[in-house]
Design an enzyme around this catalytic site. Structure first.
Site, mmCIF file in Angstrom:
data_model
loop_
_atom_site.group_PDB
_atom_site.id
_atom_site.type_symbol
_atom_site.label_atom_id
_atom_site.label_comp_id
_atom_site.label_asym_id
_atom_site.label_seq_id
_atom_site.Cartn_x
_atom_site.Cartn_y
_atom_site.Cartn_z
ATOM 1 N N GLU A 26 0.934 -1.106 -0.152
ATOM 2 C CA GLU A 26 -0.401 0.008 -0.238
ATOM 3 C C GLU A 26 1.167 1.285 0.032
ATOM 4 O OE1 GLU A 26 -2.745 -0.124 3.492
ATOM 5 O OE2 GLU A 26 -4.605 -1.377 2.737
ATOM 6 N N GLU A 56 -7.046 -7.023 -1.284
ATOM 7 C CA GLU A 56 -7.276 -6.889 0.169
ATOM 8 C C GLU A 56 -8.116 -5.651 0.862
ATOM 9 O OE1 GLU A 56 -3.775 -5.709 3.181
ATOM 10 O OE2 GLU A 56 -5.811 -4.278 4.342
#
Length: 351
Positions: free
Chosen positions: A180, A272
């Site tokens: 991320e 995710e």
């Protein structure tokens, strides 16, 4: 998004020394040899689909058919390795009927940086266990803080060189090189990807590679950036997909619309997501989550849900204390989010 432990002492308590066995589990550490494609169980997802290829903006199997993979992400293996063991993986493959296991190895936060040898060996072992069950093994380089992946370029090259060298002959390996990215421009993420991917390709020229997008893998949306920036400045690499993350309680129609837009422009893999708040905790919003699930099914966007552990937060699928035992099948051990996602994973594949 991918939340981290706040108590370092708990992390230290959970991660035990490796003495031939995964910490807190019965899953053996990495063997010296390899598990070949021929060892994949007949009829299993990885055996049926084989080497994955990007075709246009979709994911295709060895026969060129568009497919959708569905499965689970581990929690950080420095904290919850006890939840990834023989009984839980058997349940994931046979009871949940998952296609894929995301192996979440944090880099900082008490992860890889603290002991590269131990965590690399843990990942080797998890790849072998996924392979034995015919699951795809998604190796998640879970960089989170600092948000600029270039902070870990040298570490990433070292890690992925060894992983790719050991597992290059497998057809079920997927490399995710940046979890991320956050607080960083897309151009910086792109530069990192173009520095790391050649290391993988030198060992494994065929396997699928994923790269996280800026703004916590939201194509910049969570940072207020233009979501079309990636499509205008693509990573110079083949067989590549870009990742998108969402948490349905916080990330509403604007995120769903963004996913619709970017997935029509570039290949997207949702590595995710959760039905809760972005912290991975709080109330579930199954109505909004189902909107995402429905679209991802229609668009054949593959996904892994956060997370396969018994952490106290609502986003962890197992009830607290489950991982100390050996019962993981059925709905009995599951929280509401676990029941919900297991049901979605168990729906029949179309490949």
């Amino acid at each position: 998004m991918a939340w981290q432990k706040s108590v370092v002492a708990l992390a230290a308590a959970v991660v035990l020394p490796l003495t031939g066995v995964m910490a807190g589990s019965s899953v053996a550490a990495a063997p010296a040899g390899d598990v070949s494609a021929a060892a994949l169980p007949p009829g299993s997802p990885a055996a049926v689909n084989g080497q994955l290829r990007v075709c246009g903006v979709k994911l295709c199997n060895k026969n060129g058919k568009q497919i959708q993979l569905r499965g689970m992400s581990t929690h950080g293996i420095q904290w919850y390795s006890q939840c990834v063991k023989t009984a839980s993986l058997d349940a994931l493959a046979n009871d949940w009927k998952a296609d894929i296991l995301r192996i979440s190895m944090y880099i900082q936060e008490g992860g890889y940086e603290s002991n590269p040898r131990k965590f690399t060996d843990m990942v080797h072992g998890y790849i072998e266990e996924a392979t034995k069950r015919g699951l795809y093994a998604l190796v998640d380089w879970h960089q989170l803080s600092p948000g600029d992946p270039n902070h870990n370029t040298a570490r990433a090259k070292t890690f992925f060189n060894e992983i790719a060298q050991r597992h290059k002959d497998k057809t079920n390996i997927i490399y995710d090189i940046a979890n991320e990215p956050n607080g960083v421009t897309w151009s910086r993420v792109k530069s990192y990807a173009e520095a790391v991917i050649p290391t993988i390709r030198a060992q494994d020229p065929d396997s699928l590679v994923l790269v996280g997008t800026h703004g916590w893998s939201t194509f910049g949306l969570s940072d207020g950036k233009d979501i079309n920036e990636v499509s205008r400045n693509k990573v110079n690499a083949s067989n590549l997909m870009y990742t998108f993350h969402f948490y349905a309680k916080d990330h509403r129609d604007s995120y769903l619309n963004a996913l619709r837009t970017v997935s029509s422009q570039v290949p997207v893999f949702v590595t995710e997501f959760g039905s809760q708040e972005a912290s991975g905790d709080g109330p579930n919003d199954f109505t909004m989550a189902n909107k995402f699930i429905t679209f991802m099914k229609e668009a054949k966007i593959s996904w892994t849900n956060w997370n396969f552990s018994d952490d106290h937060r609502t986003g962890a699928v197992f009830k607290s204390g489950t991982c100390s035992g050996s019962s993981f099948a059925g709905e009995g051990p599951l929280k509401d989010a676990g029941k919900w996602v297991r049901n979605h994973i168990r729906t029949a594949d179309d490949f």
